[in-house]
Design an enzyme around this catalytic site. Structure first.
Site, PDB file in Angstrom:
ATOM      1  N   LYS A   3     -64.361  -2.964  -3.117  1.00  0.00           N
ATOM      2  CA  LYS A   3     -63.404  -1.861  -3.206  1.00  0.00           C
ATOM      3  C   LYS A   3     -61.982  -2.386  -2.976  1.00  0.00           C
ATOM      4  CE  LYS A   3     -62.401   2.612  -1.155  1.00  0.00           C
ATOM      5  NZ  LYS A   3     -62.691   3.540  -0.064  1.00  0.00           N
ATOM      6  N   ASN A  58     -64.183   9.561 -19.510  1.00  0.00           N
ATOM      7  CA  ASN A  58     -63.696  10.683 -20.311  1.00  0.00           C
ATOM      8  C   ASN A  58     -64.382  11.943 -19.833  1.00  0.00           C
ATOM      9  OD1 ASN A  58     -61.977   9.396 -22.096  1.00  0.00           O
ATOM     10  ND2 ASN A  58     -63.637   8.836 -23.476  1.00  0.00           N
ATOM     11  N   ASP A  86     -61.737   4.424 -24.589  1.00  0.00           N
ATOM     12  CA  ASP A  86     -61.081   3.509 -25.530  1.00  0.00           C
ATOM     13  C   ASP A  86     -60.725   2.174 -24.884  1.00  0.00           C
ATOM     14  OD1 ASP A  86     -61.195   5.169 -27.753  1.00  0.00           O
ATOM     15  OD2 ASP A  86     -59.515   6.359 -27.013  1.00  0.00           O
ATOM     16  N   PRO A  89     -64.695  -1.988 -28.059  1.00  0.00           N
ATOM     17  CA  PRO A  89     -65.078  -1.998 -29.477  1.00  0.00           C
ATOM     18  C   PRO A  89     -65.278  -0.561 -29.960  1.00  0.00           C
ATOM     19  CG  PRO A  89     -66.905  -2.704 -28.084  1.00  0.00           C
ATOM     20  CD  PRO A  89     -65.709  -2.598 -27.198  1.00  0.00           C
ATOM     21  N   ASP A  90     -64.903  -0.290 -31.212  1.00  0.00           N
ATOM     22  CA  ASP A  90     -65.178   1.038 -31.783  1.00  0.00           C
ATOM     23  C   ASP A  90     -66.590   0.988 -32.381  1.00  0.00           C
ATOM     24  OD1 ASP A  90     -65.365   3.290 -33.608  1.00  0.00           O
ATOM     25  OD2 ASP A  90     -63.230   3.573 -33.200  1.00  0.00           O
ATOM     26  N   ILE A  91     -67.500   1.600 -31.674  1.00  0.00           N
ATOM     27  CA  ILE A  91     -68.920   1.480 -32.032  1.00  0.00           C
ATOM     28  C   ILE A  91     -69.182   2.106 -33.400  1.00  0.00           C
ATOM     29  CG2 ILE A  91     -71.273   2.042 -31.291  1.00  0.00           C
ATOM     30  CD1 ILE A  91     -70.107   2.292 -28.402  1.00  0.00           C
ATOM     31  N   LYS A 120     -62.282   5.463 -40.134  1.00  0.00           N
ATOM     32  CA  LYS A 120     -63.581   4.935 -39.707  1.00  0.00           C
ATOM     33  C   LYS A 120     -64.558   4.811 -40.873  1.00  0.00           C
ATOM     34  CE  LYS A 120     -62.939   6.508 -34.985  1.00  0.00           C
ATOM     35  NZ  LYS A 120     -63.415   6.147 -33.670  1.00  0.00           N
ATOM     36  N   PHE A 143     -67.617  12.313 -34.343  1.00  0.00           N
ATOM     37  CA  PHE A 143     -67.060  13.494 -33.682  1.00  0.00           C
ATOM     38  C   PHE A 143     -65.601  13.206 -33.338  1.00  0.00           C
ATOM     39  CE2 PHE A 143     -69.791  17.047 -32.294  1.00  0.00           C
ATOM     40  CZ  PHE A 143     -70.931  16.712 -33.018  1.00  0.00           C
TER      41      PHE A 143
HETATM   42  O1  C5P Z   1     -62.200   8.196 -29.701  1.00  0.00           O
HETATM   43  P1  C5P Z   1     -62.172   8.697 -31.122  1.00  0.00           P
HETATM   44  O2  C5P Z   1     -61.489  10.005 -31.255  1.00  0.00           O
HETATM   45  O3  C5P Z   1     -61.738   7.649 -32.100  1.00  0.00           O
HETATM   46  O4  C5P Z   1     -63.713   9.021 -31.436  1.00  0.00           O
HETATM   47  C1  C5P Z   1     -64.120   9.421 -32.716  1.00  0.00           C
HETATM   48  C2  C5P Z   1     -65.545   9.027 -32.957  1.00  0.00           C
HETATM   49  O5  C5P Z   1     -65.703   7.622 -32.756  1.00  0.00           O
HETATM   50  C3  C5P Z   1     -66.584   9.670 -32.074  1.00  0.00           C
HETATM   51  O6  C5P Z   1     -67.686   9.950 -32.901  1.00  0.00           O
HETATM   52  C4  C5P Z   1     -66.925   8.607 -31.048  1.00  0.00           C
HETATM   53  O7  C5P Z   1     -68.269   8.715 -30.614  1.00  0.00           O
HETATM   54  C5  C5P Z   1     -66.708   7.337 -31.813  1.00  0.00           C
HETATM   55  N1  C5P Z   1     -66.215   6.209 -30.993  1.00  0.00           N
HETATM   56  C6  C5P Z   1     -66.981   5.061 -30.862  1.00  0.00           C
HETATM   57  N2  C5P Z   1     -66.522   4.008 -30.126  1.00  0.00           N
HETATM   58  C7  C5P Z   1     -65.311   4.059 -29.537  1.00  0.00           C
HETATM   59  C8  C5P Z   1     -64.527   5.198 -29.660  1.00  0.00           C
HETATM   60  C9  C5P Z   1     -65.016   6.268 -30.387  1.00  0.00           C
HETATM   61  O8  C5P Z   1     -68.097   5.012 -31.389  1.00  0.00           O
HETATM   62  N3  C5P Z   1     -64.883   3.012 -28.851  1.00  0.00           N
END
Ligand code: C5P
Length: 402
Positions: free
Chosen positions: A292, A213, A282, A308-310, A344, A326
């Site tokens: 390569k 990103n 994501d 995983p969404d941390i 979230k 954020f």
């Molecule tokens: O990617 P997204 O817009 O959902 O991100 C929103 C928040 O979620 C941010 O604070 C980002 O650090 C967190 N996040 C995360 N793990 C992910 C995607 C996003 O902790 N896989």
């Protein structure tokens, strides 16, 4: 209000090539609305003239113990009694040695010794050749100064005026200015443990390619510095960035989202607050290749698996830390950000427009919580970070009371 507005500062300048940077520092302090009195040693006058510093500060410069302008002829007392802070930049090896030993053989060293330790902070920005800095005598003196409660700003590493490369360069004026702002910051987070993720993640496709990103890490690092300045114990989990991490933070460097997830799992137990600034990818590539992938005319298809969404994972824990997320959006900022906050299940979400925020040094932040919307207007990311930390401190404290 500017950070150093109405602060009374004595700017001490000692002899060294870096003295030219003191003029820029003085300009920044004056721009902030500080009241600055410049004091120079004789050696400093060999590098930069008092006339320059007088013109920038709007006040005559003091260089001499016996300056008859002090009404009672005691400039070393009168100049510091009203001061909030003395900053010596550059501070030569000789000056650090004098300070460490308590010598008072010129105006600047005497007024440092005579300052009120309860009311007037002392900060020094060392500048010298790398061998002088590395010399055990200098290191002993610096350790002593730190023990005496004197703030040591820098030095940085890099090319030196003498042609050598190493540690001993004085910090840039803007960095010293930022450190001074941090020094006057209220200690909102004494004893609080804050976990921060910052920067992008990098998901390998093969040995040389990857998905990432666009994130410089500037906002996350600025928040880490602001949290430290507020007295927090900071753990910074950082994806790949080109930035120097704050020295006082516990730093963990990671590359992929999976690594960031494990690092967060390791540290979250001890955290009172979690600030998720990282732009986590994501998706990751299913089975990245070790070697390569050779270019060909054929279409290359990658299979992407969701990461995983941390933040959601942290927020869903049985006793989660106070979570701050954020969101970088390109449009419908408030609507998308509020949806994200609810999805979230986090108390506070900080939204910004992606095209304004990415890589830039300044930004505008929209804070969303149960009370509604609160805008932090456009400012440098360093200043925004401090305002955000103050806001988080207020919200966090409210949750502690309830
Ligand atoms: O990617 P997204 O817009 O959902 O991100 C929103 C928040 O979620 C941010 O604070 C980002 O650090 C967190 N996040 C995360 N793990 C992910 C995607 C996003 O902790 N896989």
């Amino acid at each position: 209000m500017a950070d150093l507005q109405q602060k009374r500062i004595v700017l001490g300048v000692t002899g060294g090539i870096a003295a030219y940077k003191a003029a820029e520092l003085l300009r920044l302090l004056i721009k902030d609305g500080a009241d600055v009195q410049v004091v120079m040693t004789q050696a400093a006058c060999g590098f930069i003239t008092p006339a320059t510093m007088q013109a920038l500060s709007g006040k005559p410069v003091y260089t001499d113990m016996w300056d008859a302008r002090a009404p009672d002829n005691m400039a070393h007392i009168s100049l510091t009694r009203a001061a909030d802070m003395i900053v010596v930049a550059p501070a030569s090896a000789d000056f650090l040695a004098k300070l460490a030993q308590g010598f008072a053989d010129d105006l600047l060293s005497t007024l440092c010794l005579a300052r009120s330790r309860g009311g007037c902070r002392l900060a020094v920005a060392p500048a010298m050749n790398r061998e002088m800095w590395g010399n055990p005598a200098t290191q002993r003196n610096v350790a002593q100064l730190a023990r005496d409660g004197i703030s040591i700003l820098g030095p940085a590493s890099g090319a030196q005026a003498c042609g050598e490369v190493g540690a001993g360069r004085m910090l840039e004026a803007s960095e010293i200015h930022a450190e001074l702002c941090a020094l006057v910051e209220p200690r909102l987070f004494d004893g609080t443990r804050i976990l921060i993720t910052a920067g992008p993640t990098f998901e390998p496709i093969d040995a040389v390619r990857g998905i990432t990103n666009r994130s410089s890490g500037k906002m996350g690092y600025a928040i880490a510095r602001a949290a430290l300045a507020a007295g927090a114990e900071v753990t910074l989990i950082s994806g790949p960035t080109a930035l120097d991490p704050p020295a006082a933070a516990c730093i963990e460097r990671v590359e992929t989202a999976a690594e960031m997830y494990s690092a967060v799992q390791k540290h979250v137990e001890r955290a009172d607050i979690f600030i998720s600034v990282a732009a986590v990818a994501d998706y990751r590539v299913d089975a990245p290749r070790k070697n390569k992938i050779k270019k060909s005319e054929d279409t290359l298809t990658l299979k992407l698996l969701p990461n995983p969404d941390i933040l959601s994972w942290v927020a869903a824990r049985p006793r989660p830390p106070f979570c701050v997320g954020f969101a970088a959006e390109t449009d419908n900022l408030v609507q998308y950000a509020e949806e994200k906050r609810r999805r979230k299940k986090i108390p506070l979400l900080v939204a910004n427009l992606a095209h304004e925020a990415l890589g830039a040094d300044d930004n505008e932040l929209t804070l969303l919580d149960d009370d509604g919307i609160h805008v932090l207007p456009r400012a440098a990311k360093t200043a925004l970070a401090r305002s955000l930390i103050a806001y988080i401190a207020a919200r966090y404290r409210a949750t502690q009371k309830s």
